[in-house]
Structure formats: C-alpha cells, structure tokens
Design a protein around this motif. Sequence first.
Motif, PDB file in Angstrom:
ATOM      1  N   GLY A   1       0.802  -1.215   0.000  1.00 44.95           N
ATOM      2  CA  GLY A   1       0.000   0.000   0.000  1.00 44.95           C
ATOM      3  C   GLY A   1       0.834   1.263   0.000  1.00 44.95           C
ATOM      4  N   ASN A   2       0.268   2.306  -0.595  1.00 43.43           N
ATOM      5  CA  ASN A   2       0.900   3.634  -0.599  1.00 43.43           C
ATOM      6  C   ASN A   2      -0.174   4.672  -0.324  1.00 43.43           C
ATOM      7  OD1 ASN A   2       2.036   2.081  -3.373  1.00 43.43           O
ATOM      8  ND2 ASN A   2       3.582   2.573  -1.839  1.00 43.43           N
ATOM      9  N   ILE A   3       0.083   5.554   0.621  1.00 42.91           N
ATOM     10  CA  ILE A   3      -0.879   6.579   1.015  1.00 42.91           C
ATOM     11  C   ILE A   3      -0.294   7.929   0.641  1.00 42.91           C
ATOM     12  CG2 ILE A   3      -2.225   7.534   2.915  1.00 42.91           C
ATOM     13  CD1 ILE A   3      -1.736   4.834   4.387  1.00 42.91           C
ATOM     14  N   VAL A   4      -1.063   8.729  -0.121  1.00 44.66           N
ATOM     15  CA  VAL A   4      -0.538   9.983  -0.675  1.00 44.66           C
ATOM     16  C   VAL A   4      -1.534  11.117  -0.466  1.00 44.66           C
ATOM     17  CG1 VAL A   4       0.799   8.730  -2.426  1.00 44.66           C
ATOM     18  CG2 VAL A   4      -1.510   9.546  -2.974  1.00 44.66           C
ATOM     19  N   ASN A   5      -1.058  12.337  -0.701  1.00 46.78           N
ATOM     20  CA  ASN A   5      -1.952  13.498  -0.656  1.00 46.78           C
ATOM     21  C   ASN A   5      -2.414  13.835  -2.075  1.00 46.78           C
ATOM     22  OD1 ASN A   5       0.188  14.817  -1.902  1.00 46.78           O
ATOM     23  ND2 ASN A   5       0.613  16.190  -0.192  1.00 46.78           N
ATOM     24  N   VAL A   6      -3.081  14.967  -2.224  1.00 47.29           N
ATOM     25  CA  VAL A   6      -3.615  15.357  -3.526  1.00 47.29           C
ATOM     26  C   VAL A   6      -2.509  15.472  -4.569  1.00 47.29           C
ATOM     27  CG1 VAL A   6      -4.603  17.334  -4.753  1.00 47.29           C
ATOM     28  CG2 VAL A   6      -5.741  16.445  -2.708  1.00 47.29           C
ATOM     29  N   TRP A   7      -1.339  15.929  -4.144  1.00 47.77           N
ATOM     30  CA  TRP A   7      -0.221  16.094  -5.075  1.00 47.77           C
ATOM     31  C   TRP A   7       0.536  14.785  -5.279  1.00 47.77           C
ATOM     32  CZ3 TRP A   7      -0.066  20.179  -8.071  1.00 47.77           C
ATOM     33  CH2 TRP A   7      -0.825  21.284  -7.675  1.00 47.77           C
ATOM     34  N   GLN A   8      -0.012  13.705  -4.740  1.00 50.27           N
ATOM     35  CA  GLN A   8       0.537  12.349  -4.866  1.00 50.27           C
ATOM     36  C   GLN A   8       1.930  12.230  -4.241  1.00 50.27           C
ATOM     37  OE1 GLN A   8      -0.984   9.912  -7.957  1.00 50.27           O
ATOM     38  NE2 GLN A   8      -1.544  11.661  -9.221  1.00 50.27           N
ATOM     39  N   MET A   9       2.187  13.092  -3.270  1.00 48.97           N
ATOM     40  CA  MET A   9       3.397  12.962  -2.465  1.00 48.97           C
ATOM     41  C   MET A   9       3.141  11.901  -1.403  1.00 48.97           C
ATOM     42  SD  MET A   9       5.298  15.774  -0.072  1.00 48.97           S
ATOM     43  CE  MET A   9       4.236  15.431   1.330  1.00 48.97           C
ATOM     44  N   ALA A  10       4.054  10.951  -1.295  1.00 51.70           N
ATOM     45  CA  ALA A  10       3.857   9.827  -0.378  1.00 51.70           C
ATOM     46  C   ALA A  10       3.847  10.296   1.070  1.00 51.70           C
ATOM     47  CB  ALA A  10       4.948   8.790  -0.593  1.00 51.70           C
ATOM     48  N   LEU A  11       2.809   9.891   1.802  1.00 57.38           N
ATOM     49  CA  LEU A  11       2.767  10.110   3.246  1.00 57.38           C
ATOM     50  C   LEU A  11       3.351   8.904   3.975  1.00 57.38           C
ATOM     51  CD1 LEU A  11      -0.845  11.612   3.547  1.00 57.38           C
ATOM     52  CD2 LEU A  11       1.330  12.852   3.326  1.00 57.38           C
ATOM     53  N   GLU A  12       3.052   7.708   3.467  1.00 55.35           N
ATOM     54  CA  GLU A  12       3.602   6.489   4.075  1.00 55.35           C
ATOM     55  C   GLU A  12       3.254   5.296   3.196  1.00 55.35           C
ATOM     56  OE1 GLU A  12       5.892   4.749   5.436  1.00 55.35           O
ATOM     57  OE2 GLU A  12       5.759   5.975   7.268  1.00 55.35           O
TER      58      GLU A  12
ATOM     59  N   TYR B   1       2.756   9.930 -16.867  1.00 51.55           N
ATOM     60  CA  TYR B   1       2.725   8.527 -17.273  1.00 51.55           C
ATOM     61  C   TYR B   1       2.494   7.555 -16.114  1.00 51.55           C
ATOM     62  CZ  TYR B   1       7.633   8.234 -15.663  1.00 51.55           C
ATOM     63  OH  TYR B   1       8.782   8.269 -14.919  1.00 51.55           O
ATOM     64  N   ALA B   2       2.323   8.034 -14.897  1.00 53.61           N
ATOM     65  CA  ALA B   2       2.124   7.135 -13.756  1.00 53.61           C
ATOM     66  C   ALA B   2       1.295   7.844 -12.697  1.00 53.61           C
ATOM     67  CB  ALA B   2       3.477   6.699 -13.178  1.00 53.61           C
ATOM     68  N   PHE B   3       0.903   7.080 -11.675  1.00 50.02           N
ATOM     69  CA  PHE B   3       0.227   7.696 -10.532  1.00 50.02           C
ATOM     70  C   PHE B   3       0.718   7.052  -9.255  1.00 50.02           C
ATOM     71  CE2 PHE B   3      -2.528   4.061 -11.233  1.00 50.02           C
ATOM     72  CZ  PHE B   3      -3.080   3.753  -9.995  1.00 50.02           C
ATOM     73  N   VAL B   4       0.393   7.663  -8.139  1.00 52.10           N
ATOM     74  CA  VAL B   4       0.759   7.323  -6.766  1.00 52.10           C
ATOM     75  C   VAL B   4       2.205   7.725  -6.469  1.00 52.10           C
ATOM     76  CG1 VAL B   4       1.685   4.931  -6.766  1.00 52.10           C
ATOM     77  CG2 VAL B   4       0.060   5.655  -4.967  1.00 52.10           C
ATOM     78  N   GLY B   5       2.534   7.762  -5.184  1.00 46.89           N
ATOM     79  CA  GLY B   5       3.893   8.017  -4.731  1.00 46.89           C
ATOM     80  C   GLY B   5       4.317   6.931  -3.766  1.00 46.89           C
ATOM     81  N   VAL B   6       5.592   6.625  -3.758  1.00 42.82           N
ATOM     82  CA  VAL B   6       6.114   5.546  -2.916  1.00 42.82           C
ATOM     83  C   VAL B   6       7.114   6.138  -1.929  1.00 42.82           C
ATOM     84  CG1 VAL B   6       7.295   3.323  -2.879  1.00 42.82           C
ATOM     85  CG2 VAL B   6       5.807   3.917  -4.806  1.00 42.82           C
ATOM     86  N   LYS B   7       6.893   5.879  -0.650  1.00 44.57           N
ATOM     87  CA  LYS B   7       7.772   6.419   0.393  1.00 44.57           C
ATOM     88  C   LYS B   7       9.097   5.672   0.444  1.00 44.57           C
ATOM     89  CE  LYS B   7       8.121   9.261   4.032  1.00 44.57           C
ATOM     90  NZ  LYS B   7       7.996  10.721   3.924  1.00 44.57           N
ATOM     91  N   ARG B   8       9.026   4.363   0.302  1.00 46.37           N
ATOM     92  CA  ARG B   8      10.228   3.525   0.420  1.00 46.37           C
ATOM     93  C   ARG B   8      10.445   2.752  -0.878  1.00 46.37           C
ATOM     94  NH1 ARG B   8       7.486   3.316   5.302  1.00 46.37           N
ATOM     95  NH2 ARG B   8       8.733   3.661   7.204  1.00 46.37           N
ATOM     96  N   LEU B   9      10.672   3.478  -1.975  1.00 50.06           N
ATOM     97  CA  LEU B   9      10.869   2.825  -3.259  1.00 50.06           C
ATOM     98  C   LEU B   9      12.057   1.882  -3.174  1.00 50.06           C
ATOM     99  CD1 LEU B   9       9.951   2.596  -6.203  1.00 50.06           C
ATOM    100  CD2 LEU B   9      11.552   4.429  -6.770  1.00 50.06           C
ATOM    101  N   GLY B  10      11.824   0.626  -3.535  1.00 45.70           N
ATOM    102  CA  GLY B  10      12.880  -0.378  -3.447  1.00 45.70           C
ATOM    103  C   GLY B  10      12.668  -1.344  -2.306  1.00 45.70           C
ATOM    104  N   ALA B  11      11.837  -0.976  -1.352  1.00 44.28           N
ATOM    105  CA  ALA B  11      11.558  -1.887  -0.234  1.00 44.28           C
ATOM    106  C   ALA B  11      10.417  -2.828  -0.603  1.00 44.28           C
ATOM    107  CB  ALA B  11      11.220  -1.082   1.014  1.00 44.28           C
ATOM    108  N   GLY B  12       9.256  -2.263  -0.936  1.00 44.63           N
ATOM    109  CA  GLY B  12       8.119  -3.102  -1.292  1.00 44.63           C
ATOM    110  C   GLY B  12       8.063  -3.425  -2.765  1.00 44.63           C
ATOM    111  N   GLN B  13       8.518  -2.512  -3.600  1.00 46.17           N
ATOM    112  CA  GLN B  13       8.441  -2.708  -5.033  1.00 46.17           C
ATOM    113  C   GLN B  13       9.501  -1.870  -5.735  1.00 46.17           C
ATOM    114  OE1 GLN B  13       5.001  -1.514  -3.653  1.00 46.17           O
ATOM    115  NE2 GLN B  13       6.266   0.240  -3.203  1.00 46.17           N
ATOM    116  N   PHE B  14       9.846  -2.309  -6.942  1.00 45.60           N
ATOM    117  CA  PHE B  14      10.772  -1.547  -7.777  1.00 45.60           C
ATOM    118  C   PHE B  14      10.353  -1.762  -9.222  1.00 45.60           C
ATOM    119  CE2 PHE B  14      14.784  -0.200  -9.726  1.00 45.60           C
ATOM    120  CZ  PHE B  14      15.085   0.893  -8.930  1.00 45.60           C
ATOM    121  N   TYR B  15      10.553  -0.720 -10.034  1.00 42.59           N
ATOM    122  CA  TYR B  15      10.077  -0.774 -11.405  1.00 42.59           C
ATOM    123  C   TYR B  15      11.193  -0.381 -12.376  1.00 42.59           C
ATOM    124  CZ  TYR B  15       5.842   0.092  -8.603  1.00 42.59           C
ATOM    125  OH  TYR B  15       4.861   0.056  -7.653  1.00 42.59           O
TER     126      TYR B  15
END
Length: 733
Positions: A382-393, A599-613
Amino acid sequence: MRPYAPAFPLLLALASSAGAQEAHDAVNEASNPLTPKITINLQNYYIPSFIDTPGEPEANQFLLRGLIPSDMFGLPQLFRFTLPIAMSPDVPSGYVTGLGDLTLMDFFILPKHGDVSLGIGPLLVVPTATDESIGSGKWQIGAAGVVVAPQRWGLLGALATYQTSFAGVDDREDVNLLTFQPILNINLSDGWNLRSSATWNFNLESGNSHIPKMFQRDKGVTMNAFVETSVCGLARRTGCALLADLRRCQLPVSGRAVTSDAIQEHPMRKTVFALLMLSAATTAAAAFTPEELASRTVERRAVEAVIWGIPAVNYDLMLQEMLTKTKGKVNQIVYWSRPLDWHNQTLTPNPDAIYLMAFTDTKSVGPVVIEVPPAEGGSINGNIVNVWQMALEDAGPSGADQGKGGKYLVLPPGYKDKVPDGYIPLQSDTFGGYALLRSNLASHSDADIAKSVEYAKRLKVYPLSQAANPPETVFTDAQGVVFDSTIKYDASFFTSLNRVVQSEPWLTRDKVIIDQLKSIGIEKGKPFSPIASMTKQLEAGVKEGREWLETKYDTGQIPFYEKSMWNYIGNPELVKSAQGGYAEPDAYPVDLRGVAYSYAFVGVKRLGAGQFYLISLKDKAGNPFEGSKTYRLTVPPNVPVQQYWSLTAYDRKTQALIRNMSRASRSSQIADLQKNPDGSVDLFLGSKPPEGKEANWIPTDPKHEFEVMFRLYAPTKALFDKSWVLPDVEHIQ
C-alpha cells in the motif's frame, strides 16, 4: 579552387526586445536550425562588387527561409524550405532579377545525447529559377544533417548537405555538390550577439570548391560586414530576421565574362536600401498590442500550469471517475474484483494484483483512519498519498507496520490535537488524498483471486471520530467499468485543476503560481468560466505542455544498467525530493514531477523496499516498440524478489493498458508459464503469439506503439548491486 574573398560571416547584432536575456534567447532560437517552432527568416546578401571582374558589378540575393515542425509518421520532424530572389549581373542586358531554385529539407529529429540535438533527412531542389543565370535548371535530391549543441555562452553546431541532379535541362551542367556550414553564436551583453555561419561548398562535379576565409590579404579586405534587424517579439514565435550582407568577392557570374560596358546603372543599391527600410519598419510594427500580450500570457502560463498541476489533475481525474461512474464515495473503498484488464485506464497500473483505492477527505469529517490487517493469509502493498501524490507512508510488510497491521491516521492540514495511542499519524498538507492498496496474488487461479479479494475486504476506512464503534466499510466493485483517468490534454485539464485549487489550501512552496493561474482564469473563491477566445488559448497551451512533457519523457530516461534500454521509473532527483516532502531549501523539481505524473500515478515512500520498477521505451537496437512486430524478453533465472515479478505492456500514447487486449502482462504468478531448462523464461510481445508460446505471450495492438514495465515486488540485494541483470527486449520478427 577559386579563392573567395571574406566569406566567413561574422555578425554583431542588437535585437529589439524588452530585455537583453529575452533578446539573446530569441536570436539563438531563430538561429537554431532545430528550433521546433514555425519560423520565418528573411535574409538579404548584397555584393557591392566582384573582385578582379571588369566593371566590378554588384549583385544581391534575398532569401526567404521557413521552418515548419510536424510529427508525421509519429516522428518529430522539421520541414525547412529556402527560396532565393536573386539579382545578378547579366551580359549584355545588365541585370537579371527573379526567383532562384527552391530547396526543401525534412529533418527527422533523433534522440538527444545530453544537450546535443541531431537531425537528418532528405533534401530536394526544385528548379524554380525564372532565368537560367540564377538557377541550375536541374532537379536535385540528396540528404541533409544538422547537429546543434547549446552552450552557456551561445550556440555551436553544423549543417551539412549533399545534393546531386537526376533530371532537368540536358545542356546544363550536372550538379554534384557537398556543403558544410559551421554554426557559431556567441551571446554578448545587452542583447548583442556575435554570429558566424559560413557555408563551405565543394563542387564534386567540377572539382572546384569554395572555402570561406575570415581574413584575406589581397584587396585589403579582411572580413564581412553584416547588418541585422532581428524582430525578437516575433522571433519568439517565428524567428523572423532580415540580414544585409556587404561583401567584396570573386565570383563567376553565370559562367560569363562581364565587362564594364555591360553595367551602366546600379539599381542594387536602391534595392538594398529598400530592404533595410523594410526591416526597420517590420521591427517597429512588431510591437505587441495589449490584446496580443494578454493572449500570449495566457498560452505561456497555461503551459506552466500543465507542468506544475498535472499530479493534482491526475488525482482529480481518478476521483471523478469513481464519483461519476461507480457508486463509490470518498472515505470508502473502490476495488476491482479481478486482476486489472484494459477497462482500467489509469496510468501504468499493475494487472497482477487486486487493486483497491480509498479516496480520503478530511475537510468534513476530520482525521480518517485506514486500517490495514496483519499479513496473515494475505498481504497488502500500500501507498498513502496526498492530492499532489506525495507519499505520506507505505503500508503492509514493506511499510510502516512491517506486516503486523496498523491503523494509519491521515490528519488534515494544521491539525493540532493530540493523536491517540495506537495510530500511525500521517500529517497531510491537503484535505484530499488516497491510498492505493494492492492485495497480492499467489496465482491467477479463480481460487487464489477469491482468496486475495476476501483478504482485501479486511481493510477498513472510517473517521477517527467514529473509532470507538467504526461503521462497516463500503466496498464498491468497479470491475468492467471503463475507468478512464488518462490525462486529457484539452481545456478540461484546467477544469480539473480549478477543482483542486478551489478545494485545497495553498502550499507555501506553490504560492508563486497564484498570480499565474489568475491570468488563465483560475482563482480561489471565483468561478472558472473562460470565454471562447481564452479557451482557444488554453487549448494551445495544454497541447504545447503535452509536447513538452512527451519530449522530456522521451529524452530524459536514465538507464538502470550501463548501456541498457531499461530505465529508472522515476528520476532519482525527484524520488529523493518527494520522499523528503519537497522540503529541500534549494530544490523543487516541478518539471521532473510533471513528467512523472504524465505517465504514472501514486507516490512511494520507500521505493525499493516493497516494489521496484524498470521501464523501457525501446528495443535492444534502440528502436521504439511497434505493436505490429514481435519481441522477446528472456528473464534470467533467480529473479531477485521475495514475492513476484511481472512484465506489462502499455499503450505508448496513453500510458494505460492497451485497449481491447485479452491480457496485459505475464508474471511469475502464472502457473502455466513455460520455463527454459536453465530456469529462465522467454516472454513474447506482439500482435500474434509465436507457435506454441501462447502462455508466455503478451498481445499488442498492431496499429500502435507500446512501452513495457518490469515490476519486482519485495526486491532483494542482487537487483540493486546489479549482480542480476535483466537483458533488453529483442526484436525477433
């Protein structure tokens, strides 16, 4: 070789504009042969006399040059034309005046190498001359290439052409010509510009050549003198300029001997004077009216609003799809009860998980709880973000709860009350936001899909004010709904942006945009109702914004492996800044953010921990993926993941799943996926599956280009130390 007198053109010019820097930029833009704007150049070359020619006759050549950008065949191109109007000495009549031969070039713009731009394409010369003395009388074909490298001090580049005749008047000399033109622009202060753009000519038919010289001893001539009026206000859109070239040189005139008796009058001086007066008049007339300035301001600021506002518009489009096409509401959960198919037209989604989205709104109900269950019998990425899609957690095993489950508490802007024990507080600076929650699949079997959905329904969303007795969470199934949140690059973009401006507080870092948005009709507390003329300007601005974003996306990829076509999904500079809440005092990568959310949506707080693209736009040979061709990706054994890996194809234009395809991906979760003896897996992409490879095949639309993304969930060290390498996708037929 005939030695031409000074023909290494040096230009010192002052461009009329409101500011020196704008003048420099406009002159450079007008001088750049790869400027992707409709451009008109008016140039006049005056030759007061010919060295060592009886009577020292004069001559003049006026050039009309134009540049027209296009994307014919899906490739960026620049169509360039040059039409001369010449006045040349002629025996015995005195002078000949008329059109010269029309030259057409079509440059295909190649991918940039750093700041270096390259263009190459065909060339055609049409024998349009109205007199044989000022034209070749031959149809000619050839090729042209140009390279341009902007510098801090100006512009550096070169233009080369080759042309050869293939038809025309039989008794005229055949053409076999090579030209080379170095381009040098040096910016000086106060809008002045020093330019050199000599043309070297090599006549491969006769063996003669013309290499311009900067200095020459004989006749006491040392350099060319140029007079230029550059209309910078117009140059920003058309690059218009008028040049007069004053030179003395040796030049054969139509292959004839010219005597002093043949030249009795000097009409050229009158012509040159008239052209210079026209230039001055054009400059005076180019001043913008207040209406024109207002129109240009709207279009220019619309472009910036697109780049700045696209993360919020991306969010709003998804929210509006939920509100208008499903029964879902904010502070509830909309979900897809099967792995995603093409009906889900969000940007680059994952079709190998059960998708759930919880759009939160703290304005009316206060803090909102998103309760994630422990990773027992299933798990959530899961990824939780604000309106600007900045990751909160992040949530789930790779998030803050580390798989133990947790109550994530989204707090509204300015929240001051004490947070109760047992919650993971997430301070948001916007009232709106969402959580993207993926319920992992063990396989794509019906049983495993049902199990994943059942686990996902243990998620809860409710206001903190009702935490003592939480209401049952409402789940709305969007399976089969055409949920289209692809970016709409038309006037509706600004309707979405206005909704966000009206509902959300201004962030301190964004206050610079307030007045800019006012100029395009978006102002907090006021209705957005642009008149027809403004709507037209907004349409032009959003289209230019799209072109800018697409160009940056195409040329700004950063390879993950050295010399690889696999790239980081997001620019590392943007990832760092976003993970820090854009709090760096000297950085705010709005441009990079704009590209990412195109080209994408959502923000990831810990990119590389849960997923990587990893994303790829081109095959191993560096060519874009075409849906009509067949490609192969060999996934090596021992993929460094603890959960699963997948390969997904997306429409190159929309960045969404390819419409009307039976499936969009293949993953390690597929039970019947065929493996090679060494454990590697060959995946195939194309409009038809190779024989016997249907289980490993991803279908593509033969009419469209596509791009691919390789996902790794719960990646391990071998990915990041690059001891495991994913090879490039290969074109096989």
